[in-house]
Motif scaffolding. Sequence first.
Motif, PDB file in Angstrom:
ATOM      1  N   ILE A 188      25.641  -8.353 -24.976  1.00 25.13           N
ATOM      2  CA  ILE A 188      24.296  -8.327 -25.560  1.00 25.13           C
ATOM      3  C   ILE A 188      23.288  -8.953 -24.601  1.00 25.13           C
ATOM      4  O   ILE A 188      22.196  -8.408 -24.382  1.00 25.13           O
ATOM      5  N   ALA A 189      23.640 -10.100 -24.008  1.00 27.36           N
ATOM      6  CA  ALA A 189      22.725 -10.771 -23.080  1.00 27.36           C
ATOM      7  C   ALA A 189      22.456  -9.909 -21.854  1.00 27.36           C
ATOM      8  O   ALA A 189      21.307  -9.762 -21.418  1.00 27.36           O
ATOM      9  N   THR A 190      23.492  -9.325 -21.298  1.00 30.22           N
ATOM     10  CA  THR A 190      23.329  -8.507 -20.090  1.00 30.22           C
ATOM     11  C   THR A 190      22.551  -7.225 -20.380  1.00 30.22           C
ATOM     12  O   THR A 190      21.623  -6.874 -19.639  1.00 30.22           O
ATOM     13  N   ALA A 191      22.910  -6.550 -21.454  1.00 32.28           N
ATOM     14  CA  ALA A 191      22.239  -5.288 -21.770  1.00 32.28           C
ATOM     15  C   ALA A 191      20.768  -5.510 -22.104  1.00 32.28           C
ATOM     16  O   ALA A 191      19.905  -4.754 -21.643  1.00 32.28           O
ATOM     17  N   SER A 192      20.466  -6.544 -22.868  1.00 32.39           N
ATOM     18  CA  SER A 192      19.061  -6.787 -23.204  1.00 32.39           C
ATOM     19  C   SER A 192      18.277  -7.261 -21.988  1.00 32.39           C
ATOM     20  O   SER A 192      17.098  -6.929 -21.847  1.00 32.39           O
ATOM     21  N   ALA A 193      18.915  -8.004 -21.090  1.00 30.14           N
ATOM     22  CA  ALA A 193      18.221  -8.433 -19.868  1.00 30.14           C
ATOM     23  C   ALA A 193      17.918  -7.240 -18.967  1.00 30.14           C
ATOM     24  O   ALA A 193      16.839  -7.155 -18.370  1.00 30.14           O
ATOM     25  N   VAL A 194      18.851  -6.308 -18.871  1.00 27.28           N
ATOM     26  CA  VAL A 194      18.602  -5.095 -18.082  1.00 27.28           C
ATOM     27  C   VAL A 194      17.475  -4.287 -18.711  1.00 27.28           C
ATOM     28  O   VAL A 194      16.611  -3.748 -18.012  1.00 27.28           O
ATOM     29  N   PHE A 195      17.456  -4.217 -20.041  1.00 25.88           N
ATOM     30  CA  PHE A 195      16.386  -3.502 -20.732  1.00 25.88           C
ATOM     31  C   PHE A 195      15.033  -4.161 -20.468  1.00 25.88           C
ATOM     32  O   PHE A 195      14.033  -3.473 -20.260  1.00 25.88           O
ATOM     33  N   VAL A 196      15.004  -5.506 -20.470  1.00 33.41           N
ATOM     34  CA  VAL A 196      13.759  -6.229 -20.192  1.00 33.41           C
ATOM     35  C   VAL A 196      13.246  -5.883 -18.806  1.00 33.41           C
ATOM     36  O   VAL A 196      12.053  -5.652 -18.602  1.00 33.41           O
ATOM     37  N   ALA A 197      14.153  -5.828 -17.842  1.00 30.48           N
ATOM     38  CA  ALA A 197      13.737  -5.554 -16.469  1.00 30.48           C
ATOM     39  C   ALA A 197      13.376  -4.095 -16.249  1.00 30.48           C
ATOM     40  O   ALA A 197      12.532  -3.786 -15.399  1.00 30.48           O
ATOM     41  N   ALA A 198      13.977  -3.192 -17.005  1.00 35.54           N
ATOM     42  CA  ALA A 198      13.797  -1.771 -16.717  1.00 35.54           C
ATOM     43  C   ALA A 198      12.715  -1.091 -17.546  1.00 35.54           C
ATOM     44  O   ALA A 198      12.208  -0.056 -17.135  1.00 35.54           O
ATOM     45  N   THR A 199      12.360  -1.629 -18.689  1.00 37.20           N
ATOM     46  CA  THR A 199      11.422  -0.922 -19.553  1.00 37.20           C
ATOM     47  C   THR A 199       9.990  -1.048 -19.055  1.00 37.20           C
ATOM     48  O   THR A 199       9.632  -2.004 -18.376  1.00 37.20           O
ATOM     49  N   LYS A 200       9.188  -0.053 -19.402  1.00 31.88           N
ATOM     50  CA  LYS A 200       7.778  -0.069 -19.027  1.00 31.88           C
ATOM     51  C   LYS A 200       6.893  -0.542 -20.168  1.00 31.88           C
ATOM     52  O   LYS A 200       5.727  -0.838 -19.965  1.00 31.88           O
ATOM     53  N   ASN A 201       7.450  -0.620 -21.361  1.00 31.94           N
ATOM     54  CA  ASN A 201       6.696  -1.067 -22.522  1.00 31.94           C
ATOM     55  C   ASN A 201       6.792  -2.592 -22.625  1.00 31.94           C
ATOM     56  O   ASN A 201       7.879  -3.153 -22.795  1.00 31.94           O
ATOM     57  N   LEU A 202       5.651  -3.271 -22.510  1.00 29.43           N
ATOM     58  CA  LEU A 202       5.650  -4.728 -22.500  1.00 29.43           C
ATOM     59  C   LEU A 202       6.050  -5.330 -23.845  1.00 29.43           C
ATOM     60  O   LEU A 202       6.707  -6.371 -23.887  1.00 29.43           O
TER      61      LEU A 202
END
Length: 182
Positions: free
Chosen positions: A14-28
């Motif tokens: 969960i921590a890794t996947a959400s961190a990758v999502f934070v870094a990759a998404t364009k929606n703030l």
Amino acid sequence: MNLAQVLFYLMAFIATASAVFVAATKNLVRSIFMFFITLFALAGLYVLALADFVAITQIVIYVGGILVLILFAFMLSGKETLNTIGELRSKFISINKLPALLLAGLFLVVLLNMIFKLDADNLGWVKKAQVTHNMILPNSSMTENIGINLMTKYLLPFEAISVLLMVALVGAAHLSRKGRSA
């Protein structure tokens, strides 16, 4: 595989996947809320590591303080500022980001090298701590010891950190107000 290992892998995923999502998404907005999930998953990992004080501190300071500060700065910033930030984002991997990607790759190589070559049970300082019984056991009162040390021996650094957090709060408020009036 016992329950603690299953919970560890679940929280780590969960921590890794959400961190990758934070870094990759364009929606703030989505990025901020996924950062919220990342911080809670890290707190869960601290609980599994028997670091209850660090887990509570993670929730109180980062989730309760820093993340709320980020949300307020986001909400107070004007639409023009957010549009400018949105336009600055380009591809996830580009030539402009090459130094950062090289540095991240180097850190990954060092981390993997350390994980595979390090034998944590045979470290000198770990063996010395076991021989001298200089260990904190899970059943001892860890939170009480930390609280006593924070209010006696480490009072000055503790207060310096609180002043630093206050400066960050004032700076974020100033930046959000400056972006609004510009």
